[in-house]
Write a protein that holds these residues in place. Structure first.
Motif, PDB file in Angstrom:
ATOM      1  N   UNK A  56      80.801  63.350  35.433  1.00 55.23           N
ATOM      2  CA  UNK A  56      80.633  64.681  36.036  1.00 55.23           C
ATOM      3  C   UNK A  56      80.048  64.703  37.449  1.00 55.23           C
ATOM      4  N   UNK A  57      79.088  63.851  37.750  1.00 56.89           N
ATOM      5  CA  UNK A  57      78.412  63.986  39.053  1.00 56.89           C
ATOM      6  C   UNK A  57      79.046  63.092  40.118  1.00 56.89           C
ATOM      7  N   UNK A  58      79.138  61.822  39.814  1.00 60.36           N
ATOM      8  CA  UNK A  58      79.798  60.908  40.760  1.00 60.36           C
ATOM      9  C   UNK A  58      80.783  60.062  39.965  1.00 60.36           C
ATOM     10  N   UNK A  59      82.059  60.121  40.319  1.00 55.01           N
ATOM     11  CA  UNK A  59      83.047  59.422  39.489  1.00 55.01           C
ATOM     12  C   UNK A  59      83.104  57.931  39.827  1.00 55.01           C
ATOM     13  N   UNK A  60      83.833  57.199  38.998  1.00 54.51           N
ATOM     14  CA  UNK A  60      83.914  55.752  39.142  1.00 54.51           C
ATOM     15  C   UNK A  60      84.570  55.317  40.436  1.00 54.51           C
ATOM     16  N   UNK A  61      85.505  56.117  40.958  1.00 59.09           N
ATOM     17  CA  UNK A  61      86.140  55.773  42.244  1.00 59.09           C
ATOM     18  C   UNK A  61      85.084  55.730  43.352  1.00 59.09           C
ATOM     19  N   UNK A  62      84.213  56.731  43.343  1.00 58.26           N
ATOM     20  CA  UNK A  62      83.159  56.760  44.376  1.00 58.26           C
ATOM     21  C   UNK A  62      82.208  55.575  44.214  1.00 58.26           C
ATOM     22  N   UNK A  63      81.901  55.241  42.967  1.00 69.40           N
ATOM     23  CA  UNK A  63      81.018  54.096  42.719  1.00 69.40           C
ATOM     24  C   UNK A  63      81.661  52.820  43.258  1.00 69.40           C
ATOM     25  N   UNK A  64      82.967  52.649  42.992  1.00 62.66           N
ATOM     26  CA  UNK A  64      83.661  51.456  43.472  1.00 62.66           C
ATOM     27  C   UNK A  64      83.652  51.396  45.002  1.00 62.66           C
ATOM     28  N   UNK A  65      83.875  52.553  45.625  1.00 59.67           N
ATOM     29  CA  UNK A  65      83.857  52.597  47.092  1.00 59.67           C
ATOM     30  C   UNK A  65      82.511  52.143  47.640  1.00 59.67           C
ATOM     31  N   UNK A  66      81.446  52.643  47.035  1.00 62.25           N
ATOM     32  CA  UNK A  66      80.099  52.298  47.506  1.00 62.25           C
ATOM     33  C   UNK A  66      79.785  50.829  47.276  1.00 62.25           C
ATOM     34  N   UNK A  67      80.226  50.301  46.134  1.00 61.59           N
ATOM     35  CA  UNK A  67      79.989  48.880  45.862  1.00 61.59           C
ATOM     36  C   UNK A  67      80.710  48.031  46.908  1.00 61.59           C
ATOM     37  N   UNK A  68      81.928  48.450  47.245  1.00 59.30           N
ATOM     38  CA  UNK A  68      82.723  47.682  48.210  1.00 59.30           C
ATOM     39  C   UNK A  68      82.109  47.659  49.595  1.00 59.30           C
TER      40      UNK A  68
END
Lengths: 123, 155
Positions: A56-68
């Motif tokens: 709901x708050x931050x999706x997995x795509x955004x998490x992957x982007x930040x990790x990258x």
């Protein structure tokens, strides 16, 4: 002991994963949304992140982007575990840095545990 | 039968099984279900089910529930009580912890409720009004009295 960060908004499910994986010798931490990932990674580096995509708050795509974007974190292995099954979504996950993908609709819980054990054998 | 059994023994038995058979009352008749449960030391019982399930709808119609917990050659627990929905977020979290531990009692078990998407199931708790126990190990061949032991529940 190999370390796993589980990112999953289903509170019941993620607790059971934690207990099952701890029972076979893994150290597991859980967060219930993508916006909580960074805080954990600032003080704890897992060998594998199991990442739900739709949260709901931050999706997995955004998490992957930040990790990258983060040099220290981009080498952490990521298993995307999601209901999304469209090729375009899977390709995007992989392009953003997910090393592995499993469909929640096509995998059993046993499959997930076995996949984790194959990615980071605990011995 | 002249046997005493402690609350602790009953609770330990219930936790060792972690699965109960329940009966509820829908508008169109009885509903029987097999459910994972967790139990507190004061016999408050927790379970989770799909919010749109037949038993969830039955509980909206009538919050009374009867349940049995049984293990071959060991014990039969029968109880009834009133069900309420757990709505406080902290209490929901605590209930998930308890139910997860209950899952852990059963090797390689993933309860059906975790196949339901997270937002579609709810947590319920049962406040028992009656509890009786039948220890099955030492039943004599004939007993002229009701072999069930009525348990005085904590206030």
């Amino acid at each position: 002991m190999k370390k796993i960060l589980f990112v999953e908004d289903d509170k019941f499910l993620v607790r059971i994963y934690k207990l099952k994986l701890e029972a076979v010798g893994y150290s597991v931490r859980i967060v219930e949304d993508g916006d909580l990932v960074q805080a954990v990674l600032n003080e704890w580096t897992p060998d594998l992140i199991v990442l739900d995509i739709m949260m709901p708050k931050k999706d997995g795509f955004q998490v992957l982007e930040e990790l990258g974007k983060n040099e220290e974190m981009r080498d952490i292995k990521v298993l995307a575990l999601t209901q999304l099954q469209m090729d375009s979504d899977i390709n995007l996950m992989k392009r953003l840095g997910a090393n592995y993908y499993m469909s929640k609709r096509q995998s059993t819980y046993k499959d997930v545990i076995e996949k984790i054990q194959s990615i980071i054998p605990n011995n | 039968m002249n046997q005493q059994i402690s609350h602790t023994q009953i609770i330990e038995f219930m936790r060792s099984v972690s699965i109960m058979s329940t009966s509820t009352i829908a508008v169109d008749g009885p509903v029987n279900s097999i459910l994972l449960f967790a139990v507190d030391d004061d016999f408050t019982i927790y379970f989770s089910t799909h919010s749109e399930s037949r038993k969830a709808k039955a509980l909206l119609n009538n919050p009374h529930i009867a349940l049995s917990i049984w293990k071959y050659n060991e014990m039969l627990v029968q109880a009834d009580g009133l069900v309420s929905l757990v709505t406080d977020p902290k209490a929901i979290d605590a209930s998930f912890d308890k139910l997860s531990m209950a899952v852990e009692n059963i090797k390689d078990f993933w309860p059906p409720v975790v196949h339901i998407e997270g937002e579609r199931y709810s947590i319920y708790k049962i406040k028992l009004s009656r509890l009786s126990v039948l220890p099955l190990k030492d039943l004599t061949i004939h007993d002229y009295h009701n072999p069930f032991l009525s348990v005085i529940l904590p206030a």
